[in-house]
Write an enzyme that holds these catalytic residues in place. Structure first.
Site, PDB file in Angstrom:
ATOM      1  CG  MET A 161      -1.904  -1.195   1.123  1.00 13.37           C
ATOM      2  SD  MET A 161      -3.372  -0.992   2.102  1.00 13.37           S
ATOM      3  CE  MET A 161      -2.707  -1.154   3.722  1.00 13.37           C
ATOM      4  CG  HIS A 217       8.703   0.146   5.928  1.00  8.46           C
ATOM      5  ND1 HIS A 217       8.912  -1.208   6.007  1.00  8.46           N
ATOM      6  CD2 HIS A 217       7.379   0.329   6.187  1.00  8.46           C
ATOM      7  CE1 HIS A 217       7.790  -1.819   6.329  1.00  8.46           C
ATOM      8  NE2 HIS A 217       6.823  -0.909   6.430  1.00  8.46           N
ATOM      9  N   GLY A 236      11.064  -3.095   5.269  1.00  3.27           N
ATOM     10  CA  GLY A 236      10.261  -4.326   5.303  1.00  3.27           C
ATOM     11  C   GLY A 236       9.762  -4.651   3.908  1.00  3.27           C
ATOM     12  CG  HIS A 237       6.876  -2.137   2.107  1.00  5.85           C
ATOM     13  ND1 HIS A 237       6.863  -0.991   2.859  1.00  5.85           N
ATOM     14  CD2 HIS A 237       5.651  -2.675   2.244  1.00  5.85           C
ATOM     15  CE1 HIS A 237       5.689  -0.843   3.428  1.00  5.85           C
ATOM     16  NE2 HIS A 237       4.927  -1.849   3.077  1.00  5.85           N
ATOM     17  CD  GLN A 284      -6.344  -4.020   2.580  1.00  2.36           C
ATOM     18  OE1 GLN A 284      -6.302  -4.438   1.431  1.00  2.36           O
ATOM     19  NE2 GLN A 284      -5.382  -4.265   3.447  1.00  2.36           N
ATOM     20  N   GLY A 342       4.873 -10.406   3.881  1.00  2.00           N
ATOM     21  CA  GLY A 342       5.686 -10.364   5.095  1.00  2.00           C
ATOM     22  C   GLY A 342       5.061 -11.170   6.232  1.00  2.00           C
ATOM     23  CE  LYS A 372       4.269  -4.744  11.536  1.00  2.00           C
ATOM     24  NZ  LYS A 372       3.113  -4.226  10.923  1.00  2.00           N
ATOM     25  CG  ASP A 373       0.719  -7.417   7.813  1.00  2.00           C
ATOM     26  OD1 ASP A 373      -0.038  -6.699   8.455  1.00  2.00           O
ATOM     27  OD2 ASP A 373       1.761  -6.985   7.275  1.00  2.00           O
ATOM     28  CB  VAL A 384      12.495  -5.807   8.025  1.00  2.00           C
ATOM     29  CG1 VAL A 384      13.662  -4.841   8.140  1.00  2.00           C
ATOM     30  CG2 VAL A 384      12.743  -6.805   6.895  1.00  2.00           C
TER      31      VAL A 384
HETATM   32  P1  AMP Z   1       1.504  -2.963   3.532  1.00  2.00           P
HETATM   33  O1  AMP Z   1       1.975  -1.986   2.512  1.00  2.00           O
HETATM   34  O2  AMP Z   1       1.628  -2.490   4.926  1.00  2.00           O
HETATM   35  O3  AMP Z   1       0.155  -3.541   3.208  1.00  2.00           O
HETATM   36  O4  AMP Z   1       2.504  -4.200   3.467  1.00  2.00           O
HETATM   37  C1  AMP Z   1       2.796  -4.820   2.250  1.00  2.00           C
HETATM   38  C2  AMP Z   1       3.580  -6.081   2.521  1.00  2.00           C
HETATM   39  O5  AMP Z   1       4.777  -5.756   3.223  1.00  2.00           O
HETATM   40  C3  AMP Z   1       2.816  -7.081   3.399  1.00  2.00           C
HETATM   41  O6  AMP Z   1       3.019  -8.383   2.882  1.00  2.00           O
HETATM   42  C4  AMP Z   1       3.472  -6.916   4.730  1.00  2.00           C
HETATM   43  O7  AMP Z   1       3.414  -8.064   5.546  1.00  2.00           O
HETATM   44  C5  AMP Z   1       4.905  -6.604   4.341  1.00  2.00           C
HETATM   45  N1  AMP Z   1       5.589  -5.922   5.444  1.00  2.00           N
HETATM   46  C6  AMP Z   1       5.185  -4.784   6.077  1.00  2.00           C
HETATM   47  N2  AMP Z   1       6.027  -4.487   7.084  1.00  2.00           N
HETATM   48  C7  AMP Z   1       6.977  -5.455   7.093  1.00  2.00           C
HETATM   49  C8  AMP Z   1       8.126  -5.715   7.910  1.00  2.00           C
HETATM   50  N3  AMP Z   1       8.462  -4.928   8.916  1.00  2.00           N
HETATM   51  N4  AMP Z   1       8.873  -6.802   7.620  1.00  2.00           N
HETATM   52  C9  AMP Z   1       8.538  -7.632   6.587  1.00  2.00           C
HETATM   53  N5  AMP Z   1       7.474  -7.440   5.794  1.00  2.00           N
HETATM   54  C10 AMP Z   1       6.703  -6.373   6.033  1.00  2.00           C
END
Ligand code: AMP
Length: 283
Positions: free
Chosen positions: A30, A34, A36-37, A61, A148, A150-151, A177
């Site tokens: 989304m 950072h 993590g992405h 969502q 990730g 993370k979720d 991460v």
């Molecule tokens: P989001 O943009 O927050 O929906 O996250 C997109 C993807 O990045 C999802 O699969 C998350 O699980 C993953 N993600 C977000 N934060 C982290 C993190 N700290 N470490 C690893 N993956 C992450």
């Protein structure tokens, strides 16, 4: 890196690549990217010929409109990050592109996985998430999707969909991460007040500590102890659950379970943070 906004354009581009026998890895996000992405995209680059990242803030969502509005959007800096990592294609469609008027929505029974933990507090969240992931997979049709840890509940539900619907895409889960002090990276972290940010690593510390507690005390006492440890000034734990990694249901006996994960959601001021830790995975 190519920036593509429409379904027609991305499908044309990817079809050309498929004709050349190239494999496609896909990381849905989304935005507000950072490290993590970046780790997902880096893994995708390692495993595939072509890596696609999508940036789409999916309105279906977000059960709280205010949460959607607060979602930070900064496409310019996201593009820079993706370019630097070596991402091949950024797919950044509009909501009208993803959900045209004749769009037939996708839904499926998630076998109760969507009612637990995050699902309790965020009704409709997983239905919206699964709908958009299904839609994006239909558009990109990748060999691999990168998500990730993370979720935890999110990737578990996506995996359930991939298996139940017998989709060709394989899920690759990437480790969490963290910041240096242990706080899981999240686009929400920038919204934390400095005095709250300083103490937010307590979430990680509690996840780590509770694994040790399980050596000496039953699961339900470890859960209570963790809820107490998370309940520091300006913070409010919403849940701390020790669950089976497959069913996401709370476990009673640590030793009898093969796959154990602790999952938590904590309000840090007015920012809701989630985190988890795999305690045990015997394969
Ligand atoms: P989001 O943009 O927050 O929906 O996250 C997109 C993807 O990045 C999802 O699969 C998350 O699980 C993953 N993600 C977000 N934060 C982290 C993190 N700290 N470490 C690893 N993956 C992450």
């Amino acid at each position: 890196m190519k920036v593509i906004r429409t379904i027609k354009d991305i499908q044309r581009e990817l079809n050309e690549m498929r004709k050349e026998g190239k494999t496609i890895g896909f990381s849905p996000t989304m935005g507000a990217l950072h490290n993590g992405h970046s780790s997902l995209i880096a893994q995708s680059i390692e495993n595939n010929d072509i890596s696609v990242c999508s940036i789409f803030v999916n309105p279906t969502q977000f059960n709280e409109k205010s949460d959607l509005e607060k979602y930070r959007r900064n496409l310019e800096s996201d593009m820079k990050i993706l370019d630097e990592i070596g991402c091949d294609i950024l797919f950044a469609p509009t909501a009208e592109e993803v959900y045209p008027p004749d769009f037939v929505s996708f839904s499926m029974d998630l076998s109760g996985l969507d009612d637990l933990m995050e699902g309790k507090k965020r009704p409709g969240h997983f239905a919206g998430m699964i709908e958009v992931v299904h839609r994006l997979l239909e558009i990109v049709d990748p060999e691999h999707i990168y998500m990730g840890q993370k979720d935890f509940q999110q990737f578990s539900i996506v995996n359930y969909m991939l298996k139940t619907e017998r989709m060709k895409t394989e899920l690759v889960v990437c480790p969490i991460v963290r910041e240096e002090d242990g706080l899981a990276m999240s686009s929400r972290n920038t919204r934390l007040e400095p005095n709250i940010r300083k103490r937010a690593s307590n979430i990680y510390k509690t996840l780590k500590a509770s694994k040790d507690w399980l050596k000496y005390i039953p699961v339900k006492y470890a859960v209570d102890k963790a809820m107490n440890a998370l309940d520091i000034s300006d913070f409010e734990p919403e849940y701390f659950e020790i669950v089976d990694g497959f069913t996401l249901k709370g476990i009673e006996n640590y030793r009898k379970s093969d796959y154990v994960v602790a999952c938590t959601a904590v309000w840090a001021g007015d920012v809701r943070l989630i985190d988890n830790m795999i305690y045990k995975k015997d394969s």
